[in-house]
Design an enzyme around this catalytic site. Structure first.
Site, PDB file in Angstrom:
ATOM      1  N   PRO A 159       1.216   6.658   8.369  1.00 26.23           N
ATOM      2  CA  PRO A 159       1.598   6.480   9.720  1.00 26.23           C
ATOM      3  C   PRO A 159       1.727   5.079  10.396  1.00 26.23           C
ATOM      4  O   PRO A 159       2.134   4.919  11.272  1.00 26.23           O
ATOM      5  CB  PRO A 159       0.849   7.497  10.660  1.00 26.23           C
ATOM      6  CG  PRO A 159      -0.583   7.278  10.037  1.00 26.23           C
ATOM      7  CD  PRO A 159      -0.360   7.410   8.572  1.00 26.23           C
ATOM      8  N   LEU A 160       1.162   4.408   9.603  1.00 27.62           N
ATOM      9  CA  LEU A 160       0.939   2.657   9.883  1.00 27.62           C
ATOM     10  C   LEU A 160       1.941   1.967  10.003  1.00 27.62           C
ATOM     11  O   LEU A 160       3.122   2.407   9.014  1.00 27.62           O
ATOM     12  CB  LEU A 160      -0.188   2.109   8.977  1.00 27.62           C
ATOM     13  CG  LEU A 160      -1.506   2.770   8.872  1.00 27.62           C
ATOM     14  CD1 LEU A 160      -2.263   1.976   7.844  1.00 27.62           C
ATOM     15  CD2 LEU A 160      -2.035   3.280   9.860  1.00 27.62           C
ATOM     16  N   CYS A 161       2.353   1.088  10.899  1.00 25.54           N
ATOM     17  CA  CYS A 161       3.392   0.319  10.776  1.00 25.54           C
ATOM     18  C   CYS A 161       3.239  -0.903  10.031  1.00 25.54           C
ATOM     19  O   CYS A 161       2.945  -2.039  10.316  1.00 25.54           O
ATOM     20  CB  CYS A 161       3.694  -0.306  12.323  1.00 25.54           C
ATOM     21  SG  CYS A 161       5.174  -0.482  12.930  1.00 25.54           S
ATOM     22  N   HIS A 162       3.220  -0.703   8.848  1.00 24.09           N
ATOM     23  CA  HIS A 162       2.939  -1.563   7.487  1.00 24.09           C
ATOM     24  C   HIS A 162       3.703  -1.243   6.306  1.00 24.09           C
ATOM     25  O   HIS A 162       3.388  -0.012   6.013  1.00 24.09           O
ATOM     26  CB  HIS A 162       1.423  -1.625   7.433  1.00 24.09           C
ATOM     27  CG  HIS A 162       0.949  -2.466   6.478  1.00 24.09           C
ATOM     28  ND1 HIS A 162       1.341  -2.601   5.177  1.00 24.09           N
ATOM     29  CD2 HIS A 162       0.027  -3.480   6.860  1.00 24.09           C
ATOM     30  CE1 HIS A 162       0.641  -3.737   4.690  1.00 24.09           C
ATOM     31  NE2 HIS A 162      -0.247  -4.314   5.666  1.00 24.09           N
TER      32      HIS A 162
END
Ligand SMILES: *Cc1c(COP(=O)(O)O)cnc(C)c1O
Length: 483
Positions: free
Chosen positions: A403-406
């Site tokens: 779910p990370l914005c990465h």
């Protein structure tokens, strides 16, 4: 240029298809109902409804009761791994003890369970030493290692009278001497050695360059120290017993040399950990290329990893060959297996948040945990099960993300799966080694952990709350209890 690229890709595809065919051929011997490996390799089974179970408990129930992401420790599996390992080594070598590597899976619930089974503690920092003492491990059952223990750690270790302190180099000797004088003790001291195989880097001292011998000369000058042990730790996930045999041979020969040249008697050998896990694969360069060309990387194959009995038998034979008077005066022998004991005893449950359909590629699964809690998936291939759809056919294929914005938040690529949907549950197997210590707070709290023992479940770590994450920050406008 285009033609060249095209040809290169075609060649790569041909090689990959051949490798995958060979892999498939080897898998024909496995009781395979899945892409990859069957759950009974982890001691798990599938319920009537097609749910993955840990012992008697459905992972679906666990996820409902405790939320996701969730670490599930299987206590009986932990015990089985410990018994198998220690049983094999004690059959082939006398006086073997296992020390639990704290950093591999620093869940106090797991560490305590392993100590109750009979393990020593193997710690590599001041904090870990503090933790072992807090958990009630008697000092004479603690081994202190590490390249950067520091003065305070050494002082505590000496004051408590731990079983063994393995120094990493001569630089630690003054701290040891200070502590020994201050506390009126004479600690048993070992030295971490670097051999012709295994990790070198910042670790230990090299036998071949004579640094190890020089360090022992220095140790011997101090009447406050008792230099009596040799220590090795070769790496991690090692699946080739010959690496151990080569290193152990060099260490035992070095021990004989110490006796002859410096009159130092080594009575303790600590050979570290690093033993591989049959259900985890280190991808090779071809595995790494496969997803870009649309193929799933190869899954682990249990035959690629020797059983504990094979390591133990070969190491036992080597000892008898080299070590004089082995039967009459056997030395103390320690091993420090981390992942070989804990890896397969823990599963990480993750929930599908979204399935994104796109025109240009296969669908993407977004899970509620990624790099923040599954770091080892970046360099190891693990089995991932569709926990609530274990009996459904593998008709789909997904790229799986956290779910990370990465952009690096990739869990697995080109993964064959049943047609999963939002709300479905996946189980990352072998989450018991290096998942917990590598967890971060990247945008999210860290997961809870439960331990399953028969039909009993105990929460051994609660889920981190939002306020837990900021509780050490002093400029929070609303104070600490902001839940
Ligand atoms: C990490 C470590 C271990 C355990 O390693 P595994 O690969 O998990 O078996 C043992 N001993 C030392 C000194 C370590 O640093």
């Amino acid at each position: 240029m285009k033609l060249l690229e095209f040809t290169k890709t075609a060649v790569k595809r041909t090689v990959i298809r051949r490798l995958l065919q060979q892999d498939q051929h080897r898998r024909n011997g496995l009781p395979e109902t899945f892409q990859g490996l069957p759950p009974d390799l982890w001691g798990s089974h599938i319920s009537e409804e097609g749910h993955l179970c840990v012992q008697d408990i459905s992972t679906i129930t666990l996820a409902q009761d405790y939320g996701t992401p969730l670490h599930v420790v299987d206590k009986s599996r932990l015990k089985k791994n410990y018994d198998t390992f220690v049983g094999a080594f004690r059959e082939h070598l006398p006086a073997v003890e296992l020390a639990t590597s704290y950093k591999t899976n620093p869940l106090p619930g797991v560490l305590t369970a392993l100590h109750r089974m009979g393990t020593f503690a193997e710690v590599i920092s001041h904090f870990e030493l503090w933790l072992a003492l807090k958990l009630g491990v008697p000092p004479e059952r603690i081994i202190v290692n590490g390249p950067g223990k520091g003065k305070d750690c050494i002082d505590l270790a000496v004051s408590q009278g731990v079983r063994l302190i393995n120094i990493d180099g001569r630089e630690e000797i003054p701290w040891l001497v200070d502590a020994a004088q201050k506390h009126g003790r004479k600690p048993d001291v070992g030295l971490r050695l670097v051999t012709s195989v295994g990790w070198q880097g910042q670790f230990g001292t090299n036998i071949a360059t004579n640094e190890s011998l020089e360090t022992f000369k220095k140790l011997k000058q101090n009447t406050h120290l008792n230099p009596c042990a040799l220590h090795l730790h070769l790496g991690t996930g090692i699946k080739d017993p010959d690496i151990y045999l080569t290193a152990i041979t060099e260490v035992l020969e070095f021990g004989l040399k110490l006796d002859k040249e410096l009159n130092i008697r080594i009575n303790t050998y600590d050979f570290g950990g690093g033993f591989g896990v049959p259900t985890v694969r280190t991808p090779d360069e071809w595995d790494l290329r496969m997803p870009d060309l649309g193929y799933a990387p190869r899954m682990p194959h249990p035959d690629d990893c020797p059983k504990p009995d094979e390591y133990a038998r070969k190491i036992g034979e080597k000892f008898r060959q080299i070590y004089p008077d082995f039967e009459k005066h056997p030395p103390h022998i320690f091993f420090e297996p981390g992942r070989a004991i804990t890896s397969s005893a823990q599963t990480l449950l993750l929930r599908v948040i979204t399935v994104k359909q796109t025109r240009q590629s296969i669908p993407k699964l977004i899970l509620d945990g990624g790099k923040n809690i599954t770091m080892p998936l970046g360099y190891e291939t693990h089995q991932i099960f569709p926990a609530n759809k274990m009996k459904e056919p593998y008709t789909s294929r997904f790229d799986i993300y956290g779910p990370l914005c990465h952009p690096g938040d990739i869990v697995a690529r080109c993964k064959p799966f049943p047609a999963l949907q939002a709300g479905d549950l996946v189980a990352v197997m072998d989450a018991g080694a290096y998942f917990i210590p590598n967890q971060t707070n990247f945008s999210l709290p860290r997961p809870a952990a439960v331990m399953v023992d028969g039909n009993m479940v105990e929460e051994i770590r609660r889920r981190e709350s939002f306020s837990d994450i900021v509780q050490l920050d002093t400029l929070m406008p609303f104070g600490v209890n902001c839940a």
